[in-house]
Design a protein around this motif. Structure first.
Motif, PDB file in Angstrom:
ATOM      1  N   LEU A  63       0.106  -4.720   6.006  1.00 34.99           N
ATOM      2  CA  LEU A  63      -1.306  -5.098   5.891  1.00 34.99           C
ATOM      3  C   LEU A  63      -1.629  -5.589   4.481  1.00 34.99           C
ATOM      4  CD1 LEU A  63      -2.992  -2.241   7.969  1.00 34.99           C
ATOM      5  CD2 LEU A  63      -2.805  -4.658   8.590  1.00 34.99           C
ATOM      6  N   ARG A  64      -1.034  -4.948   3.487  1.00 34.30           N
ATOM      7  CA  ARG A  64      -1.277  -5.368   2.109  1.00 34.30           C
ATOM      8  C   ARG A  64      -0.777  -6.790   1.886  1.00 34.30           C
ATOM      9  NH1 ARG A  64       1.165  -5.986  -2.608  1.00 34.30           N
ATOM     10  NH2 ARG A  64       3.197  -5.448  -1.748  1.00 34.30           N
TER      11      ARG A  64
ATOM     12  N   LEU B  56      -3.244   3.555  13.530  1.00 42.16           N
ATOM     13  CA  LEU B  56      -2.713   4.434  12.489  1.00 42.16           C
ATOM     14  C   LEU B  56      -2.350   3.637  11.227  1.00 42.16           C
ATOM     15  CD1 LEU B  56      -0.481   6.872  14.590  1.00 42.16           C
ATOM     16  CD2 LEU B  56      -2.732   7.314  13.599  1.00 42.16           C
ATOM     17  N   SER B  57      -1.952   2.391  11.370  1.00 38.59           N
ATOM     18  CA  SER B  57      -1.674   1.564  10.189  1.00 38.59           C
ATOM     19  C   SER B  57      -2.938   1.337   9.372  1.00 38.59           C
ATOM     20  CB  SER B  57      -1.080   0.214  10.613  1.00 38.59           C
ATOM     21  OG  SER B  57       0.201   0.380  11.186  1.00 38.59           O
TER      22      SER B  57
ATOM     23  N   TYR C 111      -3.447   2.486   5.603  1.00 42.04           N
ATOM     24  CA  TYR C 111      -3.861   1.529   4.570  1.00 42.04           C
ATOM     25  C   TYR C 111      -5.056   2.066   3.782  1.00 42.04           C
ATOM     26  CZ  TYR C 111      -5.377  -2.864   2.438  1.00 42.04           C
ATOM     27  OH  TYR C 111      -5.743  -3.836   1.539  1.00 42.04           O
ATOM     28  N   TRP C 112      -5.994   2.673   4.496  1.00 42.95           N
ATOM     29  CA  TRP C 112      -7.155   3.284   3.842  1.00 42.95           C
ATOM     30  C   TRP C 112      -6.732   4.449   2.948  1.00 42.95           C
ATOM     31  CZ3 TRP C 112      -9.240   8.268   4.925  1.00 42.95           C
ATOM     32  CH2 TRP C 112     -10.434   8.547   4.252  1.00 42.95           C
ATOM     33  N   MET C 113      -5.778   5.264   3.410  1.00 37.36           N
ATOM     34  CA  MET C 113      -5.280   6.384   2.608  1.00 37.36           C
ATOM     35  C   MET C 113      -4.654   5.892   1.312  1.00 37.36           C
ATOM     36  SD  MET C 113      -3.629   8.814   5.593  1.00 37.36           S
ATOM     37  CE  MET C 113      -2.898   9.937   4.398  1.00 37.36           C
TER      38      MET C 113
ATOM     39  N   LYS D  93      -5.377   3.185  -0.243  1.00 38.04           N
ATOM     40  CA  LYS D  93      -6.455   2.673  -1.078  1.00 38.04           C
ATOM     41  C   LYS D  93      -7.139   3.781  -1.875  1.00 38.04           C
ATOM     42  CE  LYS D  93      -6.871  -1.830  -0.523  1.00 38.04           C
ATOM     43  NZ  LYS D  93      -6.858  -2.770  -1.692  1.00 38.04           N
ATOM     44  N   ILE D  94      -7.272   4.964  -1.280  1.00 40.34           N
ATOM     45  CA  ILE D  94      -7.955   6.067  -1.968  1.00 40.34           C
ATOM     46  C   ILE D  94      -6.954   7.045  -2.595  1.00 40.34           C
ATOM     47  CG2 ILE D  94     -10.018   5.880  -0.542  1.00 40.34           C
ATOM     48  CD1 ILE D  94      -9.067   8.280   1.049  1.00 40.34           C
ATOM     49  N   ASP D  95      -5.705   6.598  -2.725  1.00 44.11           N
ATOM     50  CA  ASP D  95      -4.665   7.343  -3.449  1.00 44.11           C
ATOM     51  C   ASP D  95      -4.298   8.668  -2.780  1.00 44.11           C
ATOM     52  OD1 ASP D  95      -2.803   7.551  -5.417  1.00 44.11           O
ATOM     53  OD2 ASP D  95      -4.132   8.500  -6.870  1.00 44.11           O
ATOM     54  N   ILE D  96      -4.225   8.664  -1.454  1.00 42.66           N
ATOM     55  CA  ILE D  96      -3.680   9.806  -0.718  1.00 42.66           C
ATOM     56  C   ILE D  96      -2.294   9.404  -0.227  1.00 42.66           C
ATOM     57  CG2 ILE D  96      -3.900  11.303   1.303  1.00 42.66           C
ATOM     58  CD1 ILE D  96      -6.886  11.048   1.097  1.00 42.66           C
ATOM     59  N   PRO D  97      -1.253  10.152  -0.554  1.00 44.92           N
ATOM     60  CA  PRO D  97       0.109   9.741  -0.187  1.00 44.92           C
ATOM     61  C   PRO D  97       0.310   9.749   1.327  1.00 44.92           C
ATOM     62  CG  PRO D  97       0.109  11.988  -1.005  1.00 44.92           C
ATOM     63  CD  PRO D  97      -1.276  11.454  -1.238  1.00 44.92           C
ATOM     64  N   VAL D  98       1.088   8.794   1.823  1.00 41.72           N
ATOM     65  CA  VAL D  98       1.322   8.697   3.260  1.00 41.72           C
ATOM     66  C   VAL D  98       2.666   9.306   3.676  1.00 41.72           C
ATOM     67  CG1 VAL D  98      -0.142   6.680   3.592  1.00 41.72           C
ATOM     68  CG2 VAL D  98       2.250   6.352   2.944  1.00 41.72           C
TER      69      VAL D  98
END
Length: 509
Positions: A220-221, A427-428, A432-434, A436-441
């Motif tokens: 997505l990025r 889920l992608s 992607y949102w996670m 963006k807000i610096d939550i590790p996937v």
């Protein structure tokens, strides 16, 4: 052991025969190619190639399967490093530093670190297996459902503590992974979070979660920001052309020796535990490397050699480790080991304590074969790596759409089910949102893998002990592992508090 030593000479002669060489070369090549397919790990590779063994002698068939197994564990690191799409769950940890190193302009170096680490892990675990296989098997036999439940909790403590900028974000991501793993049927009975939707009754497939949370955000990025893509600087390209940086350096070798030792020991030990597998081995190896390495912890995840070497060493060390319970006890240490046992049984070989005495030449062939397999993997891997490294040089404007199409096609091909494609897309977007807000996937994927291990083993332990949880938790090995999990959590919390206080003091100054 004397019977094994006596058969070394004849087995070495067999290793030079044309059928064995062809079996190793074919197994390594097929293993690398199949292992590199997203979600198509060693178990799926072995299952697909199982019919090819029907006409092979027992020793050639097992050598061929061990070659596929070992090569597939390395093959999964190729897409993990180059396009942030791990071939198997075990490579979810490799993504952290492998992809970062490739993004810096050193894909060839990252692939060679992965290859050499895997080979060293495989060779070391084979030697350990030869020397102390019986002793490790007796320890592994002490691990019941209660101990495996505790091992799962220990894995979750590492996931939350060492992945992400701080433990709070790591445990938040791990909690999401655990939640997703509960969708569908429960080991305790009943259905959960299906919302009367038929496509959720079987739960969310692991392949969907791996692709969505690891490959999805990057695809997505690339699609969203392809016009702003920053190409590799010319200075880096000039350095790589001269082969001074984008190669495995002598300084890497010296620095990685302690990492290889730790990874090999952890991978062999975890592989010997029935049901544990490479995912747990790579996770624990990375966590322990982060704990004991002299490098600052904030450097992990930025593209350092230790972050690639630790999980990849453990991945391949698991291969020999799984043979301990498989051959000596007849208990498969993983899904791949179960298929290996099926090959032996189809050839009339019965695994168990008497196998070493009944089939000394076959056991020697396995020992020596693993050594030759890893040497062939090193030779062929170095040749193939040159071609794979060019993938990272493809323009992001071309690579982005191609990766996204691969994601959709790969997801659909998994079970020919449109609902899985929709799951990946949704889920992608969440992943992607996670990001963006610096939550590790990565913790989401690892916790998703650990969730069923924790739940199923707790359910079995509760059944065995008639629902008495105190008996489950007070066994000596269980208490020790749970103590390590608590110590890991406390250690990470204290480290996080110290880092927070230090940053506050710097801000005041």
């Amino acid at each position: 052991m004397e019977n094994i030593i006596a058969n070394i000479g004849p087995v070495l002669m067999d290793m030079g025969s044309l059928p064995v060489i062809l079996a190793i070369v074919a197994g390594v090549t097929l293993g690398i190619v199949l292992g590199a397919l997203p979600g198509f790990g060693s178990s799926q590779s072995l299952a697909l190639l199982f019919p090819l063994t029907f006409t092979m002698p027992a020793d050639v068939a097992i050598i061929f399967f061990l070659a596929v197994y070992s090569a597939a564990e390395y093959g999964g690191s190729i897409p993990a490093i180059l396009i942030r799409t791990p071939g198997t769950p075990a490579q979810a940890v490799t993504v952290l530093d492998g992809y970062s190193m490739a993004q810096k302009g050193f894909p060839n170096r990252a692939l060679k670190i992965s290859l050499l680490s895997g080979v060293i892990g495989g060779l070391t675990s084979t030697i350990i297996f030869i020397l102390v296989g019986g002793w490790i098997a007796s320890i592994a036999l002490e691990f019941g459902p209660g101990e495996m439940f505790a091992l799962g909790i220990f894995g979750l403590s590492i996931i939350g503590s060492f992945f992400g900028r701080d433990p709070t974000r790591g445990f938040l991501a791990a909690g999401l992974g655990l939640f997703l793993s509960t969708v569908g049927s429960s080991d305790f009975g009943g259905m959960r979070f299906t919302f009367d939707k038929g496509f959720l009754t079987d739960g969310i497939p692991l392949v969907v979660v791996i692709i969505a949370f690891l490959a999805g955000p990057e695809a997505l990025r690339l699609l969203i920001s392809h016009r702003k893509t920053i190409e590799t600087p010319k200075t880096v390209l000039q350095i790589n052309t001269q082969k001074t940086d984008d190669r495995f350096l002598k300084s890497d070798f010296r620095r990685l020796i302690p990492t290889w030792i730790r990874g090999s020991m952890i991978g062999t030990a975890i592989g010997a535990l029935p049901g544990a597998g490479a995912s747990i081995g790579s996770l624990i190896a990375y966590g322990e490397e982060k704990r004991w390495s002299r490098r600052p912890k904030n450097e992990f995840g930025t593209g350092i050699a230790e972050g690639i070497a630790a999980p990849e060493t453990a991945n391949n060390a698991v291969v020999a480790g799984t043979l301990v319970p498989s051959l000596t006890l007849g208990i498969p240490g993983s899904g791949s080991a179960a298929i290996l046992l099926s090959v032996l049984i189809s050839k009339g070989v019965v695994p168990g304590p008497l196998l070493f005495a009944a089939e000394p030449k076959l056991i020697t062939s396995i020992f020596i074969g693993l050594i030759f397999i890893n040497l062939w993997l090193l030779a062929l891997g170095l040749i193939y790596t040159r071609g794979f490294a060019y993938i990272s040089k493809i323009s992001r404007r071309i690579l982005g759409p191609c990766v996204f199409i691969m994601i959709l096609l790969g997801t659909y091909a998994y079970a020919n089910y449109t609902a899985h494609v929709m799951m990946v897309i949704v889920l992608s977007l969440v992943a992607y949102w996670m990001v963006k807000i610096d939550i590790p996937v990565v913790p989401v994927v690892l916790a998703f893998v650990m969730g069923p291990i924790v739940e199923s083993n707790l359910a079995r332990a509760m059944t065995i002990h008639a629902g008495d949880l105190s008996v489950v938790l007070t066994r000596p090995i269980t208490l020790t592992i749970l103590g390590l999990a608590l110590a890991t959590f406390v250690y990470s919390a204290i480290s996080s508090m110290r880092s927070s206080l230090a940053s506050q003091n710097e801000t005041k100054e």
